[in-house]
Design an enzyme around this catalytic site. Sequence first.
Site, PDB file in Angstrom:
ATOM      1  N   CYS A 195       2.563 -21.332  15.113  1.00 28.87           N
ATOM      2  CA  CYS A 195       1.153 -21.611  14.848  1.00 28.87           C
ATOM      3  C   CYS A 195       1.066 -22.456  13.583  1.00 28.87           C
ATOM      4  CB  CYS A 195       0.394 -20.312  14.614  1.00 28.87           C
ATOM      5  SG  CYS A 195       0.634 -19.108  15.905  1.00 28.87           S
ATOM      6  N   TYR A 216       0.870  -1.191   0.000  1.00 26.87           N
ATOM      7  CA  TYR A 216       0.000   0.000   0.000  1.00 26.87           C
ATOM      8  C   TYR A 216       0.894   1.224   0.000  1.00 26.87           C
ATOM      9  CZ  TYR A 216      -3.431  -3.416   1.684  1.00 26.87           C
ATOM     10  OH  TYR A 216      -4.243  -4.495   1.819  1.00 26.87           O
ATOM     11  N   ASP A 223      -5.710 -17.615   4.738  1.00 22.69           N
ATOM     12  CA  ASP A 223      -4.966 -17.403   3.492  1.00 22.69           C
ATOM     13  C   ASP A 223      -4.579 -18.721   2.817  1.00 22.69           C
ATOM     14  OD1 ASP A 223      -5.024 -14.646   3.851  1.00 22.69           O
ATOM     15  OD2 ASP A 223      -3.222 -14.672   5.096  1.00 22.69           O
TER      16      ASP A 223
END
Length: 392
Positions: free
Chosen positions: A135, A119, A300
Amino acid sequence: MRVLKKDYWKRFPQWADVSKWDWEDWKWQIRNRIRSLSQLEEILGIDLSHLKKVEKVFRTGTTPYYLSLVKDLSDLNNPILKQILPSCKEIDPQIQAEGSFDPFKEEVMSPVKGLTHRYPDRVLFRVTTFCSVYCRHCMRKRIFLEEERANRYEEYIRMIEYIRNNPIIKEVLISGGDPLTLPNRKLEFILEHLSRIEHVKIIRIGTRELVVNPYRFFDDGLLELLDRCDKLWIVTHFNHPDEVTDVVKKAVRNILSTGTPVLNQTVLLKGINDDPYIIEDLMRNLLQVKIKPYYLFYCDPTKGVMHFRTDIKRGIEILEHLRGKVSGMGIPVYAVDLPGGLGKVPLTPDYVLEETKEYLLLKSPEGKTVKINRLNFDIIDNHTKEQEDLCL
Ligand SMILES: *Cc1c(COP(=O)(O)O)cnc(C)c1O
């Protein structure tokens, strides 16, 4: 919110002799982290040898604290355990076929190693590949394949230089790995340099330490740093109501006392939290400890993580469930990160069912339809009465 009983970790034979002082020391938690399946086997008392081939690809790791949140160690479906225990699905070529190691082109849109500029006004600033807990659903699972290491000072300096030379950048997101596993002096180096750049107005730290090692926020050195840097926000990653404990609450109090707001990003995970009532509980718990739910992410398409994905519509159904039931403050934005680095897109339930120049047909939180005049906002037609009659 879960109240952890005094010395609750002593129910594990391995930690029966650990003092409160050690247990509540974040460095002790990291030093004594579980980093292999054989250690996990010992603690859980079950045979995990069939998972050893997974460990060769994607490493294992958890803090004792996070593991101690598992209520029943024999329940392999426990939502905490599922986030840390490897699964054969992670390396199943069929299940993972559609996944990519870098679905968002973080490494491609990288002007300097470690930095992603997607961005115009924000950059992602990766400071380490190390985490105290790995994780299973990590969106950056490619770092499991790299060695565990914090970047060197020279690498930080190059990233900082890029930001200094690009005044269009207003915000820096510090991520990793987990930035808060870095020693305070390294964090101080990064924060001091970024803070001094006039055009950087916001510095965001993305961390899971609040979830997996909340004792990090009992460290006076860190709190002093947070206090000194007034551009800081913390964004954390709770996925299940069982993760919100009284220790977390104290940790959040410490963070808030430094003037740093705390937000949360949850990932929608099949078999862990893809249930409207679990997310409802989680959002309530977060508000109770003064964490503002920010995003609920669609999982994702990362290689090694595909088995956690739900249908994309599941998140919309969950948001529909939350609206009207939970405080508006507790409703996150459901977002999907578009592949190819095209950015995050919010997905919302449709509350406008029909619209013309004269009227809007809206849906109320309870699912009733109301037709209102666009000009004077009069109710033209309210199906409430009919629908109530039908229900009777
Ligand atoms: C997610 C992300 C951001 C931050 O997006 P927000 O909508 O501001 O939270 C910035 N840069 C990259 C590369 C990202 O993936």
